[in-house]
Design a protein around this motif. Structure first.
Motif, short mmCIF file in Angstrom:
data_model
loop_
_atom_site.label_atom_id
_atom_site.label_comp_id
_atom_site.label_asym_id
_atom_site.label_seq_id
_atom_site.Cartn_x
_atom_site.Cartn_y
_atom_site.Cartn_z
N GLU A 1 116.10 107.14 48.25
CA GLU A 1 115.48 106.97 49.57
C GLU A 1 116.00 107.99 50.58
O GLU A 1 115.25 108.45 51.44
CB GLU A 1 115.70 105.55 50.07
N SER B 1 107.30 109.38 52.92
CA SER B 1 107.28 107.93 53.11
C SER B 1 106.87 107.20 51.83
O SER B 1 107.33 106.10 51.56
CB SER B 1 106.36 107.53 54.26
N SER C 1 107.05 103.15 47.83
CA SER C 1 106.99 103.04 49.29
C SER C 1 108.39 102.77 49.81
O SER C 1 109.00 101.74 49.47
CB SER C 1 106.06 101.90 49.69
N ARG C 2 108.91 103.69 50.61
CA ARG C 2 110.26 103.54 51.16
C ARG C 2 110.34 102.36 52.13
O ARG C 2 111.31 101.62 52.12
CB ARG C 2 110.67 104.84 51.86
N LYS C 3 109.33 102.17 52.95
CA LYS C 3 109.35 101.05 53.91
C LYS C 3 109.28 99.71 53.20
O LYS C 3 110.00 98.77 53.54
CB LYS C 3 108.19 101.16 54.89
N GLN C 4 108.38 99.58 52.26
CA GLN C 4 108.22 98.32 51.55
C GLN C 4 109.23 98.15 50.43
O GLN C 4 109.39 97.04 49.93
CB GLN C 4 106.81 98.21 50.94
N ARG C 5 109.87 99.25 50.03
CA ARG C 5 110.81 99.25 48.91
C ARG C 5 110.12 98.68 47.68
O ARG C 5 110.58 97.74 47.06
CB ARG C 5 112.09 98.48 49.26
N GLU D 1 102.04 101.48 52.16
CA GLU D 1 103.23 101.96 52.87
C GLU D 1 103.90 100.81 53.62
O GLU D 1 105.11 100.66 53.59
CB GLU D 1 102.86 103.07 53.84
N ASP D 2 103.10 99.98 54.29
CA ASP D 2 103.68 98.86 55.05
C ASP D 2 102.58 97.84 55.34
O ASP D 2 101.89 97.91 56.36
CB ASP D 2 104.29 99.37 56.35
N ALA E 1 102.80 95.90 58.74
CA ALA E 1 102.36 96.69 59.90
C ALA E 1 100.85 96.70 59.98
O ALA E 1 100.27 96.56 61.06
CB ALA E 1 102.91 98.11 59.81
#
Length: 191
Positions: free
Chosen positions: A10, A19, A37-41, A178-179, A182
């Motif tokens: 990450e 991202s 996805s870095r935000k959602q892991r 990605e999220d 959001a």
């Protein structure tokens, strides 16, 4: 199971302003295409040359060795010519590969290609489009788990919504990977 290399992976993504990472991973006799996805892991993993895939989430550095798709576990077994189910072997090798993974930012076209390969029972409506306020059927539960993961299923239950999938991707398809939270909080249940 602990993923020891996810934080470093990450960090590399953040350094390169990525991202959602895309990379290929060779697992014994199989090649897999992976988006993370870095935000959602969350990983979405698709077997090349098979309409089969699964999702896998990281929570505080840990990954559950239970893979949500029986056919995917069988395919992992076939990839290594092994006679017993052992998704832990796959996860350990994936974790070991992360420091050397050559990745790039996934674009809409690449993400949609991975998604189309990851669906086991091929159908046209596989691309997230919007949320709908509704109860979820068993078929919708299976589809949500396969395409978006268990976290999204729990999120849907908590908010009394279902993800609605279309036959073509939209600007929200990749954004929701990605999220997804959001996307929901910005757009709600409106199309």
């Amino acid at each position: 199971m602990r993923f020891y290399n996810i934080d470093t992976f990450e960090q590399r993504m953040a350094t390169q302003s990525v991202s959602i990472a895309f990379f290929c991973f060779k697992y014994h006799n199989c090649t897999l295409e992976i988006a993370y996805s870095r935000k959602q892991r969350k990983f979405i993993i698709a077997f090349v040359d098979h309409n089969l895939g699964f999702t896998c989430s990281v929570d505080n550095g840990f990954v559950c060795s239970y893979i949500n798709h029986k056919d995917a576990v069988k395919q992992l077994m076939r990839c290594r010519n092994h006679d017993k189910y052992d998704p832990k072997d796959f996860l350990e090798l994936l974790d070991a590969y992360l420091p050397e993974a050559n990745f790039c930012q996934v674009n809409d076209k690449r993400y949609n290609y991975i998604l189309s390969r990851a669906v086991s029972n091929f159908e046209d409506r596989i691309y997230f489009n919007h949320w709908r306020s509704s109860n979820m059927t068993d078929r919708q539960k299976e589809k949500t788990i396969e395409l978006m993961g268990y976290e999204v299923l729990y999120f849907c239950k908590e908010n009394h919504v279902i993800p609605v999938f279309f036959a073509h991707p939209t600007s929200r398809t990749l954004a929701a990977f990605e999220d997804y939270k959001a996307d929901y909080f910005v757009n709600g249940t409106k199309i």
